[in-house]
Design a protein around this motif. Sequence first.
Motif, PDB file in Angstrom:
ATOM      1  N   THR A 101       0.838  -1.202   0.000  1.00  0.00           N
ATOM      2  CA  THR A 101       0.000   0.000   0.000  1.00  0.00           C
ATOM      3  C   THR A 101       0.873   1.252   0.000  1.00  0.00           C
ATOM      4  N   TRP A 102       1.870   1.288   0.869  1.00  0.00           N
ATOM      5  CA  TRP A 102       2.774   2.436   0.922  1.00  0.00           C
ATOM      6  C   TRP A 102       3.513   2.602  -0.398  1.00  0.00           C
ATOM      7  N   PHE A 103       4.040   1.505  -0.947  1.00  0.00           N
ATOM      8  CA  PHE A 103       4.786   1.551  -2.201  1.00  0.00           C
ATOM      9  C   PHE A 103       3.927   2.141  -3.317  1.00  0.00           C
ATOM     10  N   HIS A 104       2.733   1.613  -3.499  1.00  0.00           N
ATOM     11  CA  HIS A 104       1.886   2.083  -4.597  1.00  0.00           C
ATOM     12  C   HIS A 104       1.482   3.545  -4.417  1.00  0.00           C
ATOM     13  N   ASP A 105       1.099   3.910  -3.212  1.00  0.00           N
ATOM     14  CA  ASP A 105       0.691   5.300  -2.963  1.00  0.00           C
ATOM     15  C   ASP A 105       1.853   6.266  -3.179  1.00  0.00           C
ATOM     16  N   THR A 106       3.008   5.939  -2.641  1.00  0.00           N
ATOM     17  CA  THR A 106       4.174   6.811  -2.758  1.00  0.00           C
ATOM     18  C   THR A 106       4.641   6.935  -4.202  1.00  0.00           C
ATOM     19  N   MET A 107       4.750   5.805  -4.885  1.00  0.00           N
ATOM     20  CA  MET A 107       5.212   5.840  -6.278  1.00  0.00           C
ATOM     21  C   MET A 107       4.208   6.562  -7.173  1.00  0.00           C
TER      22      MET A 107
END
Length: 126
Positions: A101-107
Motif C-alpha cells: 500500500t505504501w509503495f503504490h501510494d508513494t510511487m
Amino acid sequence: MDALRKALGVLSLVYALIFFGAALLHAGTPAGPLTQPAIVPAVIVETLCAVGLLAGGYGALTRRPWAWDGLIRAHAGALGGVLIGILALALRPSAATALTTWFHDTMAILLAGGLAAAFYASRSRR
C-alpha cells in the motif's frame, strides 16, 4: 531546464532500482526483513516499469534528442503500472500489505509529479 532534466534523469534511475527491488520481492526473494508473496504478474509489470524508467533516465542524462519524450513516456508507463497495482489491490484486498500500500501510494505521487514536470518542461521548450 537542464537542471530539471538532470534531476528527473537521476530520479528515474532511482525509481528503476526501486521497481527492480519490488520485482525481486514479488519473485519471492527476501530483502532483509522485507518479504512479499510471489506474484508473477507484479514481477512482470515492475520489471517493465524499471526498464522504461532506465531508458528515460538514460536519455535524460546523456542528453539524447528524445530525452523529454522519453521521460514523459517512462513516467506515464510506470504510473500506469502503479495504477494497475492499486486496482489489483482494491479488487483483492487480502493481498494488500502495509508495504504494498505504501509503495503504490508513494510511487503514484512521485511518478505523477515527475510526469507533470517533464510534460511542462517539454512544452516550455517548444
